[in-house]
Scaffold this active site. Sequence first.
Site, PDB file in Angstrom:
ATOM      1  N   ARG A  59       0.844  -1.208   0.000  1.00  0.00           N
ATOM      2  CA  ARG A  59       0.000   0.000   0.000  1.00  0.00           C
ATOM      3  C   ARG A  59       0.874   1.252   0.000  1.00  0.00           C
ATOM      4  O   ARG A  59       0.484   2.304  -0.495  1.00  0.00           O
ATOM      5  CB  ARG A  59      -0.979   0.003   1.186  1.00  0.00           C
ATOM      6  CG  ARG A  59      -1.730   1.316   1.338  1.00  0.00           C
ATOM      7  CD  ARG A  59      -3.121   1.228   1.977  1.00  0.00           C
ATOM      8  NE  ARG A  59      -3.229   0.349   3.119  1.00  0.00           N
ATOM      9  CZ  ARG A  59      -2.763   0.610   4.348  1.00  0.00           C
ATOM     10  NH1 ARG A  59      -2.130   1.750   4.584  1.00  0.00           N
ATOM     11  NH2 ARG A  59      -2.900  -0.254   5.321  1.00  0.00           N
ATOM     12  N   TYR A 112     -10.824  18.875 -16.285  1.00  0.00           N
ATOM     13  CA  TYR A 112     -11.406  17.555 -16.552  1.00  0.00           C
ATOM     14  C   TYR A 112     -12.703  17.378 -15.740  1.00  0.00           C
ATOM     15  O   TYR A 112     -12.783  17.835 -14.591  1.00  0.00           O
ATOM     16  CB  TYR A 112     -10.366  16.494 -16.163  1.00  0.00           C
ATOM     17  CG  TYR A 112     -10.853  15.088 -16.303  1.00  0.00           C
ATOM     18  CD1 TYR A 112     -10.994  14.501 -17.549  1.00  0.00           C
ATOM     19  CD2 TYR A 112     -11.175  14.337 -15.176  1.00  0.00           C
ATOM     20  CE1 TYR A 112     -11.453  13.201 -17.674  1.00  0.00           C
ATOM     21  CE2 TYR A 112     -11.624  13.031 -15.290  1.00  0.00           C
ATOM     22  CZ  TYR A 112     -11.763  12.467 -16.538  1.00  0.00           C
ATOM     23  OH  TYR A 112     -12.207  11.177 -16.663  1.00  0.00           O
ATOM     24  N   ASP A 184      -2.249  19.602 -14.323  1.00  0.00           N
ATOM     25  CA  ASP A 184      -2.615  18.316 -14.923  1.00  0.00           C
ATOM     26  C   ASP A 184      -2.012  18.294 -16.333  1.00  0.00           C
ATOM     27  O   ASP A 184      -2.436  19.049 -17.208  1.00  0.00           O
ATOM     28  CB  ASP A 184      -4.144  18.179 -14.960  1.00  0.00           C
ATOM     29  CG  ASP A 184      -4.618  16.838 -15.534  1.00  0.00           C
ATOM     30  OD1 ASP A 184      -3.862  16.208 -16.291  1.00  0.00           O
ATOM     31  OD2 ASP A 184      -5.762  16.433 -15.234  1.00  0.00           O
ATOM     32  N   LYS A 209      -4.067   7.316 -19.782  1.00  0.00           N
ATOM     33  CA  LYS A 209      -4.206   7.848 -21.134  1.00  0.00           C
ATOM     34  C   LYS A 209      -2.905   7.628 -21.935  1.00  0.00           C
ATOM     35  O   LYS A 209      -2.535   6.505 -22.167  1.00  0.00           O
ATOM     36  CB  LYS A 209      -4.582   9.328 -21.057  1.00  0.00           C
ATOM     37  CG  LYS A 209      -5.759   9.611 -20.099  1.00  0.00           C
ATOM     38  CD  LYS A 209      -7.079   9.049 -20.568  1.00  0.00           C
ATOM     39  CE  LYS A 209      -8.179   9.121 -19.520  1.00  0.00           C
ATOM     40  NZ  LYS A 209      -8.428  10.456 -18.970  1.00  0.00           N
TER      41      LYS A 209
HETATM   42  C1  LIG Z   1      -8.828  10.901 -17.818  1.00  0.00           C
HETATM   43  C2  LIG Z   1      -8.344  12.137 -17.205  1.00  0.00           C
HETATM   44  C3  LIG Z   1      -8.263  12.256 -15.808  1.00  0.00           C
HETATM   45  C4  LIG Z   1      -8.728  11.163 -14.879  1.00  0.00           C
HETATM   46  O1  LIG Z   1      -7.967  10.000 -15.000  1.00  0.00           O
HETATM   47  P1  LIG Z   1      -8.504   8.525 -14.651  1.00  0.00           P
HETATM   48  O2  LIG Z   1      -7.307   7.669 -14.824  1.00  0.00           O
HETATM   49  O3  LIG Z   1      -9.625   8.224 -15.592  1.00  0.00           O
HETATM   50  O4  LIG Z   1      -9.001   8.550 -13.237  1.00  0.00           O
HETATM   51  C5  LIG Z   1      -7.766  13.437 -15.304  1.00  0.00           C
HETATM   52  N1  LIG Z   1      -7.378  14.453 -16.097  1.00  0.00           N
HETATM   53  C6  LIG Z   1      -7.448  14.370 -17.443  1.00  0.00           C
HETATM   54  C7  LIG Z   1      -7.010  15.521 -18.267  1.00  0.00           C
HETATM   55  C8  LIG Z   1      -7.932  13.215 -18.039  1.00  0.00           C
HETATM   56  O5  LIG Z   1      -8.012  13.144 -19.371  1.00  0.00           O
END
Ligand SMILES: *Cc1c(COP(=O)(O)O)cnc(C)c1O
Length: 393
Positions: A59, A112, A184, A209
């Site tokens: 963890r 997002y 982000d 992604k």
């Molecule tokens: C998909 C996404 C997230 C969230 O990610 P997950 O892995 O689906 O929880 C956050 N920020 C952006 C820009 C995203 O495209």
Amino acid sequence: MDFSKFKKGTTAVWAGEGENNGTGGVTTPIVNSVAFSYHDLDVWHQVSLGNAEGFIYSRNTNPTVQALEHKIMLLEGAEAATSFATGMAAISNTLFAFLTAGKRVVSLKDTYGGTSKIFLDFLPKYNVSVTLCDTTDHEALEAEIAKGCDMLYLETPTNPTLKVVDIARLAKAAHTVGAVVVVDNTFATPINQNPLQLGADLVVHSATKFLCGHSDAMGGLLAGKKELVQHVYHFREINGGSLQADPAYMIARGMKTLELRIERQNASALTIAKYLKAHPKVKDVYYPGLETHPGHDIAKRQMRGFGGMMSFALNGDYDMVRQFLTKLQLVHLAASLGSVSTLAGPPRTTSHVELTEAQRAQLGIPESLIRYSVGIENVDDLLADLENALNSL
Ligand SMILES: *Cc1c(COP(=O)(O)O)cnc(C)c1O
């Protein structure tokens, strides 16, 4: 190894590999052990206290997971990195670790969908003050920052209209008032953009992604200043949003080809954006690589490539979107993005499904918008597919 002399593509392949692998194996093994044993109680105690290198319990961290953390740390030029079960776990842990009752965060209207939910529905319940500004209104952002805040949270380019914000300019404003700057970087990836070099303190990724790149594992990553990363890590190791070894391996594997994939996706997306822009059945194309994009100059300054994400609106209504999307052959009509295969969908079904039509309109998201995540297919085939679908309308 001294990675500072290497380019990104080299770092993506080598960083983190072999460091916890005593077998001579040329890849990092998947260590599925929950706990790690010690013969010497004193050594165990010192590792538990964090005074010595080693693993205790998965963890907290794990050899496979740590290899991935090293990869993102070096690709983002960070002092430290940690990981999470999903991108949203990385974002929510970062927000909740810093934003305790009475604090204030300034952010964008276009973050997002999930992040936006945390700002609008969750943080206020914990007595955190949230101010969301028009994403490209830098003066308004600076004015809100100057009123005093504890965190500036940015995302660029944004989802789904690919708006671009000036990280260096806003980070400077935020540091004047002592705020932590979080970016982000999911859409750009460290190949195209390094927020820490532009003045951010922390960078978050949905590793689900582009980093993983194959739509087969979920994860989240955070990198940046050591004491800030440690602060979030301590929160995460207790609340338990940890990444498992199996997806960590998959993501690290995907990241070895990150530069190859992103270079291909950058090039294909630019070609496709130009093609769509000139097409009479397309009303508007949102891609920061186009000179007509309002954020193009900032993007040119802070990005090395414009990425594989774009969106476009058809000259028509939602029925036309339906007809067009189902005519395409080389797309998965699916949520998510950043994969080897092209993915497309309307934001009203994907990224912004949680919002009402009025809320989407307020964000400048037309109902006829299509988000298109360019894969690594040959661009000629993608162009032919788009041409065929557009001609059928
Ligand atoms: C998909 C996404 C997230 C969230 O990610 P997950 O892995 O689906 O929880 C956050 N920020 C952006 C820009 C995203 O495209």
